[in-house]
Design an enzyme around this catalytic site. Structure first.
Site, PDB file in Angstrom:
ATOM      1  N   GLU A  54      -5.485   2.680   5.822  1.00  0.00           N
ATOM      2  CA  GLU A  54      -5.220   2.581   4.387  1.00  0.00           C
ATOM      3  C   GLU A  54      -5.928   3.729   3.681  1.00  0.00           C
ATOM      4  O   GLU A  54      -5.421   4.303   2.728  1.00  0.00           O
ATOM      5  CB  GLU A  54      -5.758   1.233   3.889  1.00  0.00           C
TER       6      GLU A  54
ATOM      7  N   ARG B 257       0.818  -1.225   0.000  1.00  0.00           N
ATOM      8  CA  ARG B 257       0.000   0.000   0.000  1.00  0.00           C
ATOM      9  C   ARG B 257       0.850   1.273   0.000  1.00  0.00           C
ATOM     10  O   ARG B 257       0.477   2.283   0.591  1.00  0.00           O
ATOM     11  CB  ARG B 257      -0.972   0.012   1.202  1.00  0.00           C
TER      12      ARG B 257
ATOM     13  N   SER C  29     -11.563  -0.980   2.300  1.00  0.00           N
ATOM     14  CA  SER C  29     -10.798  -1.437   3.461  1.00  0.00           C
ATOM     15  C   SER C  29     -10.199  -0.229   4.187  1.00  0.00           C
ATOM     16  O   SER C  29      -9.465   0.554   3.591  1.00  0.00           O
ATOM     17  CB  SER C  29      -9.687  -2.380   2.980  1.00  0.00           C
TER      18      SER C  29
END
Length: 299
Positions: free
Chosen positions: A292, A172, A222
């Site tokens: 995230e 990420r 998410s």
């Protein structure tokens, strides 16, 4: 700076004033942008950024606002949304696509051309630019696996080409997160596959996503990165937080790693619920959760 001046400067661009960003974010939350601009080409992006630099106006890019929370105070200055920039060309096994296209659409186009490598992205709604920026991934695949290069408008207003070895991709993360600039287009290298195998994989991943993710409610996808050695959803379940409601936001009953907007939630509801989850998980398991989702804008 006023709308008349901007409209005169950029007569061919769609420019909205005091536009509520909740109309665009996937959480359906977020305050207004002073100016929301939809450029159609990389040169229009270049012109807007140059104008902002010259007139000392703050600017930011939203991608398509899928993995994002905009605070309730909104965003001052200029917000660029690249959703009109989605031209795609496919040559043999290479796909070049503008940054505003949705990753999910590029994955579908690849499958249609019997190209394998992007099946993992068949359910990721984020824009191509956002996907590269955060090295989006799912089901064992990541953007870095297929990335070749991108065109990038850097902080000084220069367009440059960045190659894979310059991107510092990790979980990420990309090098672009430490810079202020704009991804304009991206080139991916795929492989020729077998249509039936590609279609079966896409169907399977689509089924898994529909079974496990709360697609029936607005959400930012998410919320947290996966902490090393743990699964975020399980930590939240073990802490008995699943189903908790704060304002109009709820920790999803379907997937504890998602926060859904069940009743006119505000960005503040989301942010306070995120803070509570982090606090409880740290206290109970001594695990530090990192978001995230990007959180931007003013209170």
């Amino acid at each position: 700076m006023d709308n008349a001046r901007l409209t005169m400067e950029f007569p061919n661009m769609e420019i909205l004033t005091h536009e509520p960003l909740m109309k665009y974010t996937y959480t359906k939350t977020g305050g207004p942008a002073d100016y929301l601009i939809f450029p159609k080409t990389k040169h229009e992006v270049e012109q807007v950024v140059q104008y902002c630099k010259t007139h000392n106006v703050p600017w930011i890019v939203l991608g398509n606002a899928s993995n994002l929370i905009v605070r309730d105070g909104g965003i001052r200055g200029v917000v660029l949304m690249l959703t009109k920039m989605k031209t795609m060309t496919i040559e043999h096994t290479m796909i070049t696509v503008e940054a505003g296209a949705r990753l999910i659409d590029v994955s579908k186009a690849a499958a249609k051309h019997t190209l394998t490598g992007l099946e993992f992205a068949c359910g990721i709604p984020g824009s191509i630019g956002g996907a590269v920026y955060m090295n989006a991934g799912a089901y064992g695949g990541e953007i870095k696996d297929v990335f070749v290069s991108c065109e990038y408008l850097d902080e000084t207003g220069e367009i440059q080409t960045l190659m894979l070895d310059e991107m510092d991709f990790s979980y990420r993360h990309s090098a672009l997160q430490e810079q202020k600039g704009i991804i304009l287009s991206v080139t991916f290298a795929l492989k020729i596959g077998e249509q039936i195998t590609i279609d079966e994989k896409v169907q399977e991943l689509t089924r898994l996503r529909e079974e496990k993710q709360p697609l029936e409610y607005p959400s930012c996808g998410s919320v947290f990165k996966r902490p090393e050695g743990h699964f975020t959803g399980k930590l939240i379940q073990d802490a008995k937080l699943q189903g908790m409601i704060l304002g109009g936001a709820q920790i999803s009953m379907k997937h504890a790693g998602f926060i859904v907007n069940i009743d006119h939630a505000t960005a503040t509801d989301y942010i306070q619920l995120i803070a509570h989850i982090k606090k409880v998980i740290k206290e109970q398991f001594d695990v530090t959760l990192e978001t995230e989702v990007r959180i931007i804008g003013e209170q």
